[in-house]
Scaffold this motif. Structure first.
Motif, PDB file in Angstrom:
ATOM      1  N   VAL A 217      -1.474  -1.183  -0.059  1.00 13.41           N
ATOM      2  CA  VAL A 217      -1.441   0.360   0.252  1.00 13.41           C
ATOM      3  C   VAL A 217      -0.769   0.949  -1.068  1.00 13.41           C
ATOM      4  O   VAL A 217       0.130   0.698  -1.868  1.00 13.41           O
ATOM      5  N   LEU A 218      -1.574   2.180  -1.581  1.00 14.74           N
ATOM      6  CA  LEU A 218      -1.165   3.205  -2.692  1.00 14.74           C
ATOM      7  C   LEU A 218      -0.901   4.138  -1.740  1.00 14.74           C
ATOM      8  O   LEU A 218      -1.717   5.116  -1.271  1.00 14.74           O
ATOM      9  N   ALA A 219       0.601   4.502  -1.740  1.00 15.73           N
ATOM     10  CA  ALA A 219       0.990   5.617  -1.059  1.00 15.73           C
ATOM     11  C   ALA A 219       1.231   6.920  -1.928  1.00 15.73           C
ATOM     12  O   ALA A 219       2.091   6.701  -2.931  1.00 15.73           O
ATOM     13  N   SER A 220       0.696   8.014  -1.920  1.00 16.79           N
ATOM     14  CA  SER A 220       0.917   9.024  -2.772  1.00 16.79           C
ATOM     15  C   SER A 220       1.974   9.960  -2.064  1.00 16.79           C
ATOM     16  O   SER A 220       1.619  10.546  -0.761  1.00 16.79           O
ATOM     17  N   LEU A 221       2.864  10.223  -2.773  1.00 17.71           N
ATOM     18  CA  LEU A 221       4.126  10.727  -2.278  1.00 17.71           C
ATOM     19  C   LEU A 221       4.257  12.312  -2.695  1.00 17.71           C
ATOM     20  O   LEU A 221       5.413  12.666  -3.070  1.00 17.71           O
ATOM     21  N   GLY A 222       3.158  12.843  -3.157  1.00 16.23           N
ATOM     22  CA  GLY A 222       3.320  14.136  -3.870  1.00 16.23           C
ATOM     23  C   GLY A 222       4.025  14.291  -4.990  1.00 16.23           C
ATOM     24  O   GLY A 222       3.879  13.290  -5.792  1.00 16.23           O
ATOM     25  N   ALA A 223       4.864  15.247  -5.010  1.00 23.31           N
ATOM     26  CA  ALA A 223       5.797  15.264  -6.291  1.00 23.31           C
ATOM     27  C   ALA A 223       6.794  14.196  -6.714  1.00 23.31           C
ATOM     28  O   ALA A 223       7.075  14.008  -7.647  1.00 23.31           O
ATOM     29  N   VAL A 224       6.846  13.425  -5.536  1.00 21.23           N
ATOM     30  CA  VAL A 224       7.968  12.604  -5.524  1.00 21.23           C
ATOM     31  C   VAL A 224       7.367  11.186  -6.382  1.00 21.23           C
ATOM     32  O   VAL A 224       8.009  10.551  -7.069  1.00 21.23           O
ATOM     33  N   GLY A 225       6.054  10.929  -6.431  1.00 23.15           N
ATOM     34  CA  GLY A 225       5.360  10.007  -7.198  1.00 23.15           C
ATOM     35  C   GLY A 225       4.547   9.131  -6.208  1.00 23.15           C
ATOM     36  O   GLY A 225       4.004   9.408  -5.332  1.00 23.15           O
ATOM     37  N   GLN A 226       4.515   7.840  -6.577  1.00 24.28           N
ATOM     38  CA  GLN A 226       3.409   6.650  -5.644  1.00 24.28           C
ATOM     39  C   GLN A 226       3.955   5.276  -5.824  1.00 24.28           C
ATOM     40  O   GLN A 226       4.840   5.208  -6.474  1.00 24.28           O
ATOM     41  N   LEU A 227       3.786   4.850  -4.545  1.00 22.51           N
ATOM     42  CA  LEU A 227       4.173   3.220  -4.484  1.00 22.51           C
ATOM     43  C   LEU A 227       3.036   2.675  -4.157  1.00 22.51           C
ATOM     44  O   LEU A 227       2.075   3.089  -3.456  1.00 22.51           O
ATOM     45  N   LEU A 228       3.146   1.398  -4.812  1.00 19.47           N
ATOM     46  CA  LEU A 228       1.878   0.613  -4.694  1.00 19.47           C
ATOM     47  C   LEU A 228       2.702  -0.782  -3.956  1.00 19.47           C
ATOM     48  O   LEU A 228       3.462  -1.332  -4.463  1.00 19.47           O
ATOM     49  N   VAL A 229       2.252  -0.967  -2.928  1.00 18.56           N
ATOM     50  CA  VAL A 229       2.633  -2.293  -2.038  1.00 18.56           C
ATOM     51  C   VAL A 229       1.520  -3.259  -2.031  1.00 18.56           C
ATOM     52  O   VAL A 229       0.221  -2.922  -1.225  1.00 18.56           O
TER      53      VAL A 229
END
Ligand SMILES: Nc1ncnc2c1ncn2[C@@H]1O[C@H](COP(=O)(O)OP(=O)(O)OP(=O)(O)O)[C@@H](O)[C@H]1O
Ligand SMILES: O=P(O)(O)OC[C@@]1(O)O[C@H](CO)[C@@H](O)[C@@H]1O
Length: 315
Positions: A217-229
């Motif tokens: 999962v590449l979760a794009s969190l807007g201005a907060v950034g991104q998480l890659l799980v």
């Protein structure tokens, strides 16, 4: 080569307004038209980095013809599937303070025969593809299981699939084990059926989508950034941005950067964030070129900021 599939492409019309007053005739101070739809944008960003891409999309009516012409002008190889209906036009209204209001049309009704031709075209064009990126909403006539069917067929052909969609279409595709999904904060919250307050909440939600079948999962969190799980663990990345001009298509630019950098691991996550950060500093849905990227502005870490608050969800 990255093959993109956009079942519901669009002509993206952007109007700059002196102000947004309801119930009046608004005179635009500037306007532009861009080829649009999430997969089309991924192709634009991949092409901007001089990598090979083919954009598969149903095209119909004068709007479809203009979209094909714009893609050609952008140097993007299109595999258009003719349809009886007309390609949609999506409208973005920009106020002087940068506030964007976007109106997305439902799109044409796709017939069962056209839906089948779209799947056949993907199969015919996927030889030699490193990735197939399937992106955006489904137009009327395509059932929520349509992306699931596409994932299953592509895996049978031995090609990896990246999926960027939302709601029932996303959830239905998980069982077919897409190689990567790219939800934004809102889509992640919707998929797990609860609001997300922090990056830690987003991490837990992404892990749940992995339990349901997503391989990563590449979760794009807007201005907060991104998480890659990924099965090997989770990483987080964020980039410094001086001034946001337009976030339309930033997620698409991110996915293009991620896939172009291999589609797995920390370096690909860093590339995704570098592309997102560059995209928001460009007008409209203009996709970044390598010259727009600033890798030195990206911080990538396995130390997930669990308590960092999220933004960008509407109830
Ligand atoms: N306001 C912002 N400030 C800094 N970076 C941003 C901002 N908005 C987006 N980005 C960058 O762009 C990436 C993608 O943005 P976002 O999560 O909004 O994607 P999205 O909702 O899928 O976008 P779209 O559907 O318009 O393509 C973010 O992860 C971040 O790297
Ligand atoms: O209605 P969908 O398919 O969800 O999104 C379509 C769209 O908003 O996505 C792109 C930005 O990501 C635009 O080019 C396009 O107008």
């Amino acid at each position: 080569m990255i093959l993109t599939v956009t079942p519901n492409p669009s002509l993206d019309r952007t109007y700059e307004l002196p102000g947004l007053t309801r119930g009046t005739v608004l005179r635009a101070t500037a306007d532009r038209v861009d080829p649009g739809g999430k997969g089309v944008n991924v192709s634009r960003a991949v092409a901007a980095a001089a990598h090979r891409t083919v954009a598969v999309a149903p095209l119909g009516g004068p709007e479809g013809a203009l979209l094909a012409q714009l893609l050609e002008e952008h140097g993007i190889e299109a595999a258009g599937v003719p349809i009886a209906g007309s390609t949609r036009v999506n409208v973005t209204l920009v106020e002087p303070d940068g506030t964007l209001t976007k109106v997305n049309a439902a799109g044409p009704e796709i017939t069962p025969a056209e839906a089948e031709r779209l799947l056949d075209t993907v199969r015919a064009r996927s030889a030699g593809a490193d990735w197939i990126a399937c992106c955006g909403s489904l137009p009327r006539g395509l059932p929520p299981q349509w992306y699931a069917e596409l994932v299953a067929r592509s895996h049978r052909a031995g090609v990896r699939i990246a999926l960027d969609t939302s709601g029932a279409a996303l959830v239905a595709a998980l069982a077919e084990r897409p190689d990567v999904i790219k939800p934004n904060t809102q889509e992640l919250a919707e998929a797990v059926g609860r609001p997300l307050a922090t990056v830690g909440d987003a991490l837990k939600a992404a892990q749940e989508l992995c339990d349901l079948g997503a391989r990563s999962v590449l979760a794009s969190l807007g201005a907060v950034g991104q998480l890659l799980v990924e099965p090997s663990g989770a990483n987080f990345a964020v980039a410094r941005v001086d001034a946001v001009r337009s976030d339309v298509g930033a997620g698409d630019a991110s996915l293009a950067g991620f896939l172009s950098a291999g589609g797995t691991g920390r370096a690909a996550l860093s590339a995704a964030v570098a592309h997102g950060a560059a995209a928001v500093q460009l007008p409209g849905s203009v996709m970044p070129t390598p010259a727009d990227l600033d890798p030195s502005a990206v911080i990538t870490t396995a130390d997930i900021p669990m308590d960092l608050p999220l933004t960008g969800q509407t109830p």
